[in-house]
Motif scaffolding. Structure first.
Motif, PDB file in Angstrom:
ATOM      1  N   SER A  63       0.810  -1.222   0.000  1.00 38.57           N
ATOM      2  CA  SER A  63       0.000   0.000   0.000  1.00 38.57           C
ATOM      3  C   SER A  63       0.845   1.275   0.000  1.00 38.57           C
ATOM      4  CB  SER A  63      -0.965  -0.006   1.194  1.00 38.57           C
ATOM      5  OG  SER A  63      -2.017  -0.896   0.941  1.00 38.57           O
ATOM      6  N   THR A 119       3.135   4.321  -1.531  1.00 34.60           N
ATOM      7  CA  THR A 119       3.096   5.015  -2.827  1.00 34.60           C
ATOM      8  C   THR A 119       4.506   4.972  -3.409  1.00 34.60           C
ATOM      9  OG1 THR A 119       1.406   6.516  -1.991  1.00 34.60           O
ATOM     10  CG2 THR A 119       2.533   7.165  -4.010  1.00 34.60           C
ATOM     11  N   ASN A 144      -3.438  11.345  -8.707  1.00 34.93           N
ATOM     12  CA  ASN A 144      -4.232  11.950  -7.622  1.00 34.93           C
ATOM     13  C   ASN A 144      -3.364  12.855  -6.756  1.00 34.93           C
ATOM     14  OD1 ASN A 144      -6.762  11.932  -5.840  1.00 34.93           O
ATOM     15  ND2 ASN A 144      -5.116  11.403  -4.425  1.00 34.93           N
ATOM     16  N   ASN A 145      -2.167  12.371  -6.403  1.00 36.22           N
ATOM     17  CA  ASN A 145      -1.351  13.181  -5.488  1.00 36.22           C
ATOM     18  C   ASN A 145      -0.734  14.398  -6.165  1.00 36.22           C
ATOM     19  OD1 ASN A 145      -2.071  11.486  -3.489  1.00 36.22           O
ATOM     20  ND2 ASN A 145      -0.039  11.431  -2.561  1.00 36.22           N
ATOM     21  N   ILE A 202      -6.513   1.891  -4.252  1.00 42.34           N
ATOM     22  CA  ILE A 202      -6.460   1.930  -5.718  1.00 42.34           C
ATOM     23  C   ILE A 202      -5.555   0.768  -6.142  1.00 42.34           C
ATOM     24  CG2 ILE A 202      -6.027   3.415  -7.697  1.00 42.34           C
ATOM     25  CD1 ILE A 202      -5.900   5.777  -5.564  1.00 42.34           C
ATOM     26  N   THR A 213      -9.515   5.056   0.649  1.00 43.26           N
ATOM     27  CA  THR A 213      -9.743   4.599  -0.715  1.00 43.26           C
ATOM     28  C   THR A 213      -8.506   3.799  -1.125  1.00 43.26           C
ATOM     29  OG1 THR A 213     -11.103   6.496  -1.299  1.00 43.26           O
ATOM     30  CG2 THR A 213     -10.007   5.365  -3.123  1.00 43.26           C
ATOM     31  N   ASP A 257       6.151  12.096  -4.041  1.00 42.40           N
ATOM     32  CA  ASP A 257       5.054  11.758  -4.962  1.00 42.40           C
ATOM     33  C   ASP A 257       5.049  12.681  -6.179  1.00 42.40           C
ATOM     34  OD1 ASP A 257       4.474   9.844  -3.158  1.00 42.40           O
ATOM     35  OD2 ASP A 257       2.571  10.696  -2.477  1.00 42.40           O
ATOM     36  N   LYS A 310      -2.652   6.657  -8.384  1.00 43.22           N
ATOM     37  CA  LYS A 310      -2.335   7.341  -7.114  1.00 43.22           C
ATOM     38  C   LYS A 310      -1.424   8.557  -7.362  1.00 43.22           C
ATOM     39  CE  LYS A 310      -1.331   8.147  -2.782  1.00 43.22           C
ATOM     40  NZ  LYS A 310      -2.233   8.953  -1.972  1.00 43.22           N
ATOM     41  N   PRO A 331      -2.004   1.344  -3.368  1.00 41.86           N
ATOM     42  CA  PRO A 331      -1.801   2.609  -2.657  1.00 41.86           C
ATOM     43  C   PRO A 331      -3.143   3.188  -2.199  1.00 41.86           C
ATOM     44  CG  PRO A 331      -1.493   2.897  -5.017  1.00 41.86           C
ATOM     45  CD  PRO A 331      -1.635   1.428  -4.786  1.00 41.86           C
ATOM     46  N   GLY A 372      -2.342   0.798 -10.138  1.00 37.96           N
ATOM     47  CA  GLY A 372      -2.758   1.472  -8.898  1.00 37.96           C
ATOM     48  C   GLY A 372      -1.831   2.639  -8.611  1.00 37.96           C
ATOM     49  N   GLN A 373      -0.533   2.421  -8.827  1.00 46.44           N
ATOM     50  CA  GLN A 373       0.452   3.475  -8.555  1.00 46.44           C
ATOM     51  C   GLN A 373       0.291   4.640  -9.534  1.00 46.44           C
ATOM     52  OE1 GLN A 373       2.009   3.554  -5.889  1.00 46.44           O
ATOM     53  NE2 GLN A 373       2.233   1.458  -5.198  1.00 46.44           N
ATOM     54  N   SER A 397      -5.651   6.549  -0.558  1.00 45.35           N
ATOM     55  CA  SER A 397      -5.929   7.975  -0.413  1.00 45.35           C
ATOM     56  C   SER A 397      -6.878   8.115   0.776  1.00 45.35           C
ATOM     57  CB  SER A 397      -6.588   8.500  -1.690  1.00 45.35           C
ATOM     58  OG  SER A 397      -6.875   9.862  -1.531  1.00 45.35           O
TER      59      SER A 397
END
Ligand code: NAD
Length: 298
Positions: A94, A96, A174-175, A136, A134, A247, A171, A120, A167-168, A122
């Motif tokens: 999990s 990032t 998003n970041n 991902i 959440t 990130d 993420k 990862p 997923g990464q 959120s």
């Protein structure tokens, strides 16, 4: 499920592992920091002296580590996870990290008959504590279904983004957005204050206007505006500014690899790196607000 091993009990991992214990699961923990381990054993977890010992005999392994290099050494290093678990074990990372490392760990796991997903999260420390994260997830459909049964105890929304590494990628996007939103929120609040506005009043106005965003709604960066935020707690806890810079760096690597323009992400990365270079890397990322305030004092 007989045993879950949990490795990495920091700001996020500790509350996530606590939720597994609350669900009645048998959790064995390991972290380099003995205080973090003691906090979990006091709540009923068993502890191990090494990664190898923690994961032996586990059905599921969850890791929540700072960055790619930690994941690489914990999974692929000597006496690491891949060397120590049985075929058929499900591994869930999990942290990032960069998608290439996630894909490489996934490929090497598959060669040994071990299942792996990148998952990862959120939702921040508050979401980890409330069990509303959440997740991902990147990985095969079969591994996703298996992982979901465990992740349900720690999160509310569990998305399947695609194959290993996907997923990464999601993420990181998003970041990058979060880094941009936090920078803009700090900038707007500071501008209002410098022009005579009360930050609480300005926040209330923007929350009902088109400037509304996650940082303003749940994570106000100005001390005293909102209770239970890192800003109102000396910028302690939460999401370290150095992790946000990491990130944003991952987003820039993805942009270079795909020849994509990300001017706002690039500016946000530079702001956080500058802020961290002034000794703020271990504070919560909303402490970027202090960077704006200092510019006005100069
Ligand atoms: P943290 O630095 O608070 O925790 C990391 C933990 O990993 C520490 O307790 C550290 O001792 C442990 N660790 C490091 N190397 C280890 C090793 N070799 N073996 C065992 N333990 C080891 O970080 P965090 O805030 O919990 O973040 C973890 C990950 O989650 C990061 O990738 C971060 O980007 C991501 N994340 C954080 C947040 C947040 O709000 N803090 C939100 C979403 C995602």
């Amino acid at each position: 499920m007989d045993k879950i091993a949990f490795i990495g009990l920091g700001n996020m991992g500790a509350p996530m592992a606590k939720n597994l214990l609350k669900a009645g699961l048998n959790v064995e923990v390991f972290d380099l920091n003995p205080n973090a381990v003691a906090e979990l054993t006091a709540l009923g977890a068993s502890s191990a002296d090494s990664v190898q010992q923690a994961v032996q005999g586990a059905d599921v392994v969850v890791t929540m580590l700072p960055a790619s290099q930690h994941v690489q050494s914990v999974y692929l290093g000597q006496y690491g996870i891949l060397d120590s678990v049985d075929a058929g074990t499900l591994l869930i990372d999990s942290s990032t990290i960069d998608p290439a490392t996630a894909r490489s760990v996934g490929e090497q796991a598959e060669l040994r008959g071990i299942s792996f997903v990148d998952a990862p999260v959120s939702g921040g420390v508050a979401g980890a504590a409330a069990g509303t994260l959440t997740f991902i997830v990147g990985g095969s459909q079969e591994n996703f279904v298996q992982a979901k049964a465990v992740l349900n105890h720690m999160g509310k929304n569990i998305f399947h983004a695609g194959d290993a590494g996907a997923g990464q990628v999601a993420k990181i996007c998003n970041n990058m957005m979060l880094g941009i939103l936090m920078s803009g929120t700090c900038e707007a609040l500071n501008l209002g204050m410098e022009n005579g506005l009360d930050p609480k009043v300005l926040s209330d106005i923007m929350l009902q206007s088109s400037g509304r965003n996650w940082a303003l709604e749940l994570y106000n960066p100005c001390p005293g505006v909102m209770e239970n935020t890192p800003a109102s707690n000396g910028y302690q806890g939460g999401f370290m500014s150095q992790l946000m810079a990491k990130d944003l760096g991952l987003a820039m690597e993805a942009a270079v690899a795909s020849q994509t323009s990300t001017p706002m992400g690039s500016l946000a990365r530079n702001l956080f790196n500058f802020h961290n270079g002034q000794g703020n890397g271990q504070k919560d990322f909303s402490s970027l607000f202090e960077f704006y305030q200092k510019q006005n004092q100069a």
